[in-house]
Scaffold this active site. Structure first.
Site, PDB file in Angstrom:
ATOM      1  CE  LYS A  27      16.107 100.267  66.651  1.00 27.36           C
ATOM      2  NZ  LYS A  27      15.101 101.113  67.317  1.00 27.36           N
ATOM      3  CG  ASP A  76      14.219 101.786  70.915  1.00 28.24           C
ATOM      4  OD1 ASP A  76      14.899 102.823  70.944  1.00 28.24           O
ATOM      5  OD2 ASP A  76      14.308 100.935  70.010  1.00 28.24           O
TER       6      ASP A  76
END
Ligand code: ATR
Length: 269
Positions: free
Chosen positions: A65, A101
């Site tokens: 990420k 997210d």
């Protein structure tokens, strides 16, 4: 046909293919969503190859990420602020990085009035949680972490008022409106998260980002006290939704969340 997927290392455990395929099928769309096991040393090559492979985009999971950010043409301001990208969208040969997210975390909290929150953890997941709390307009946040220096850094970077605290053996959570576990404690194979929820008001919400198991010890304790709980599967489905819309150009049928959850829980067992 549009195709997308998820890149991780390992990636076999990822539930993203099941979520995206459920939505593709529900909408009767001609699309595909695959898993790609990409080792860290191959990440740059894999991301550069996305347009050539004809992919509409990919989700990015552990451990890529942060590293993926070096290989993109554009990064959303929010993803840059969090320091993590979980979705790469391919458009005209360009790769754009997003962080869904944050939206995934915030979704189940819409409409709640959160003045004061407590967050356990100060890693990558906690950074998205803090960005979400900022978006919700939370006034004050208490961050508990095993390594308090990381909590200090996270708090300073978040722009929120609050306090960084050491995660004690059994934390006595102060009277907050929202408690979030943003560590992997309580996950299958990890130690349990030991907390005392005695001081939480009856109106408090307890949110666990862990989704395996779905009902963590933390959520069981909270539910036993009659508190509102949010499990990690809500966040997982919530982060998948904006990515699906980016990849396939259509909003997913969220009215079928209950059926999706039953499918995910059944297959996970
Ligand atoms: P993620 O991206 O999943 O958040 P991470 O960045 O490695 O992963 O962060 C893991 C978080 O869980 C951290 O807050 C970590 O505490 P430290 O900052 O002290 O490392 C916390 N954590 C992991 N294992 C833990 C344990 N056994 N006890 C307490 N905290 C733990």
């Amino acid at each position: 046909m549009k195709a997308a997927g998820v890149i991780g290392w390992p990636v076999a455990h990822s539930l993203s293919p099941r979520i995206h395929r459920f939505w593709l099928q529900a909408l009767g769309l001609d699309g595909d969503y695959s898993r790609f096991a990409v080792a860290p040393e191959s990440l740059a090559t894999a991301i550069r190859a996305l347009p050539a492979l004809g992919l509409a985009g990919v989700n990015v999971t552990v451990p890529h990420k942060r590293a993926v950010m070096a290989h993109l043409d554009e990064i959303s301001p929010e993803a840059r602020a969090v320091g993590a990208v979980n979705t790469v969208v391919v458009e005209g040969g360009r790769r754009r990085g997003l962080n869904t997210d944050i939206a995934g975390f915030v979704g189940p909290l819409q409409g709640l009035d959160v003045g004061r929150a407590a967050v356990i953890g100060a890693g990558g997941a906690a950074r998205a949680v803090l960005a979400g709390l900022h978006r919700l307009g939370v006034a004050e946040v208490l961050i508990f972490n095993r390594t308090p220096a990381r909590a200090e850094e996270l708090l300073a970077a978040s722009g929120l008022a609050g306090q960084a605290l050491a995660l004690a053996e059994r934390v006595r959570v102060p009277a907050v409106d929202l408690l979030v576990n943003a560590t992997s404690l309580g996950m299958v194979g990890q130690p349990a998260l030991e907390v005392d929820l005695g001081q939480l008001p009856a109106t408090a919400t307890v949110y666990d980002i862990v989704y395996a198991p779905l009902q963590t010890g933390l959520l069981r304790t909270a539910a036993a006290r009659g508190l509102r709980t949010v499990d990690g599967l809500r966040m997982l489905v919530g982060q998948a939704a904006p990515a699906f819309q980016e990849f396939f150009g259509v909003a997913p049928p969220r009215e079928r969340d209950a059926q999706l959850r039953r499918m995910l829980v059944g297959e996970q067992a």
